[in-house]
Every structure is written in C-alpha cells, then in structure tokens.
Design a protein around this motif. Structure first.
Motif, PDB file in Angstrom:
ATOM      1  N   GLU A 198       0.839  -1.197   0.000  1.00 55.72           N
ATOM      2  CA  GLU A 198       0.000   0.000   0.000  1.00 55.72           C
ATOM      3  C   GLU A 198       0.871   1.242   0.000  1.00 55.72           C
ATOM      4  O   GLU A 198       1.628   1.494   0.932  1.00 55.72           O
ATOM      5  N   PRO A 199       0.783   2.046  -1.053  1.00 57.59           N
ATOM      6  CA  PRO A 199       1.608   3.244  -1.112  1.00 57.59           C
ATOM      7  C   PRO A 199       1.173   4.286  -0.086  1.00 57.59           C
ATOM      8  O   PRO A 199       0.016   4.361   0.279  1.00 57.59           O
ATOM      9  N   THR A 248       6.807   5.275  -1.812  1.00 59.20           N
ATOM     10  CA  THR A 248       6.968   4.930  -0.402  1.00 59.20           C
ATOM     11  C   THR A 248       5.755   4.115   0.026  1.00 59.20           C
ATOM     12  O   THR A 248       4.676   4.224  -0.549  1.00 59.20           O
ATOM     13  N   ALA A 249       5.939   3.285   1.045  1.00 57.27           N
ATOM     14  CA  ALA A 249       4.859   2.451   1.563  1.00 57.27           C
ATOM     15  C   ALA A 249       4.585   2.844   3.009  1.00 57.27           C
ATOM     16  O   ALA A 249       5.458   3.367   3.702  1.00 57.27           O
ATOM     17  N   TYR A 250       3.350   2.592   3.467  1.00 52.33           N
ATOM     18  CA  TYR A 250       3.022   2.882   4.857  1.00 52.33           C
ATOM     19  C   TYR A 250       3.937   2.095   5.777  1.00 52.33           C
ATOM     20  O   TYR A 250       4.225   0.927   5.549  1.00 52.33           O
ATOM     21  N   GLY A 251       4.417   2.761   6.818  1.00 51.22           N
ATOM     22  CA  GLY A 251       5.275   2.127   7.804  1.00 51.22           C
ATOM     23  C   GLY A 251       6.727   2.030   7.376  1.00 51.22           C
ATOM     24  O   GLY A 251       7.545   1.488   8.104  1.00 51.22           O
ATOM     25  N   ASP A 252       7.065   2.530   6.202  1.00 52.88           N
ATOM     26  CA  ASP A 252       8.438   2.455   5.711  1.00 52.88           C
ATOM     27  C   ASP A 252       8.780   3.788   5.040  1.00 52.88           C
ATOM     28  O   ASP A 252       8.400   4.029   3.901  1.00 52.88           O
ATOM     29  N   PRO A 253       9.489   4.676   5.724  1.00 55.73           N
ATOM     30  CA  PRO A 253       9.767   6.001   5.168  1.00 55.73           C
ATOM     31  C   PRO A 253      10.788   5.997   4.029  1.00 55.73           C
ATOM     32  O   PRO A 253      10.927   6.981   3.332  1.00 55.73           O
ATOM     33  N   LYS A 254      11.496   4.878   3.842  1.00 52.47           N
ATOM     34  CA  LYS A 254      12.508   4.803   2.784  1.00 52.47           C
ATOM     35  C   LYS A 254      11.847   4.782   1.405  1.00 52.47           C
ATOM     36  O   LYS A 254      10.867   4.070   1.186  1.00 52.47           O
ATOM     37  N   VAL A 255      12.363   5.567   0.495  1.00 53.43           N
ATOM     38  CA  VAL A 255      11.836   5.605  -0.867  1.00 53.43           C
ATOM     39  C   VAL A 255      12.285   4.348  -1.604  1.00 53.43           C
ATOM     40  O   VAL A 255      13.467   4.034  -1.651  1.00 53.43           O
ATOM     41  N   ARG A 256      11.328   3.623  -2.156  1.00 54.36           N
ATOM     42  CA  ARG A 256      11.633   2.439  -2.965  1.00 54.36           C
ATOM     43  C   ARG A 256      11.843   2.896  -4.403  1.00 54.36           C
ATOM     44  O   ARG A 256      11.097   3.716  -4.924  1.00 54.36           O
ATOM     45  N   LYS A 257      12.849   2.334  -5.032  1.00 58.39           N
ATOM     46  CA  LYS A 257      13.157   2.651  -6.423  1.00 58.39           C
ATOM     47  C   LYS A 257      13.068   1.360  -7.223  1.00 58.39           C
ATOM     48  O   LYS A 257      13.888   0.473  -7.066  1.00 58.39           O
TER      49      LYS A 257
END
Length: 99
Positions: free
Chosen positions: A52-53, A77-86
């Motif tokens: 979930e974004p 980014t996803a909920y609960g994970d502040p790191k940007v996914r690439k």
C-alpha cells in the motif's frame, strides 16, 4: 465478493503514460486505500503493486503525489516504511508482460 474495484475517473489521483504502459494511482475514499496499477495498453494486462503506497510522504511542486518517475525508475513509499523504494520500470514492465 473479492472482485476488483471499479476504476472511476473520480478515483484517479495520478496517471502517467510511458511507452505502452500506464501507471495509475487510485484513491478509494472514504477508506484510506491507495492502489498503484500498471497497465499494458496493447495487451490489456493489468497488475497492482502488492504494497500500500503512502500518500503523505511523496511531495513535489504540484503537491502530494504517491509516485514519481525519475531516471527510468518508479519512486514510491509504503506505509510504515519512510525509505523511498526505487523500482526499475523495465523490471515492472517485464513482470507484467509475463502473463
């Protein structure tokens, strides 16, 4: 019943066309549900990202966006994970076309 939600114009927050692929951010109020779907407009294959974004952590000059395309990568980014996914677009499109 487990059927997918309808993709209505009111639910579309952001859309981007890259070659033969659409990347669609869908917002389904009143529930805080955000979906990102990838569509091959030639084969009509559709896939939805499994996480979930997070709508609140990606910003740009236009305001709040769920995803951004930069250097041929989908940034999200996803909920609960502040790191940007690439995620490389080539990898996403290849996975979609394996159907």
């Amino acid at each position: 019943m487990g059927a997918p939600g309808k993709l209505r114009w009111e639910a579309i927050e952001q859309i981007q066309l890259i070659d033969n692929y659409l990347i669609i951010h869908q917002n389904l109020p009143p529930d805080p549900i955000y979906n990102i779907s990838i569509v091959n407009i030639e084969t009509q294959h559709v896939a939805r990202l499994k996480f979930e974004p997070c709508h609140e952590t990606m910003t740009n000059k236009r305001g709040m966006d769920t995803f951004e395309i930069r250097n041929k990568k989908l940034l999200i980014t996803a909920y609960g994970d502040p790191k940007v996914r690439k995620i490389p677009l080539k990898k996403l499109f290849k996975a979609l076309d394996q159907f």
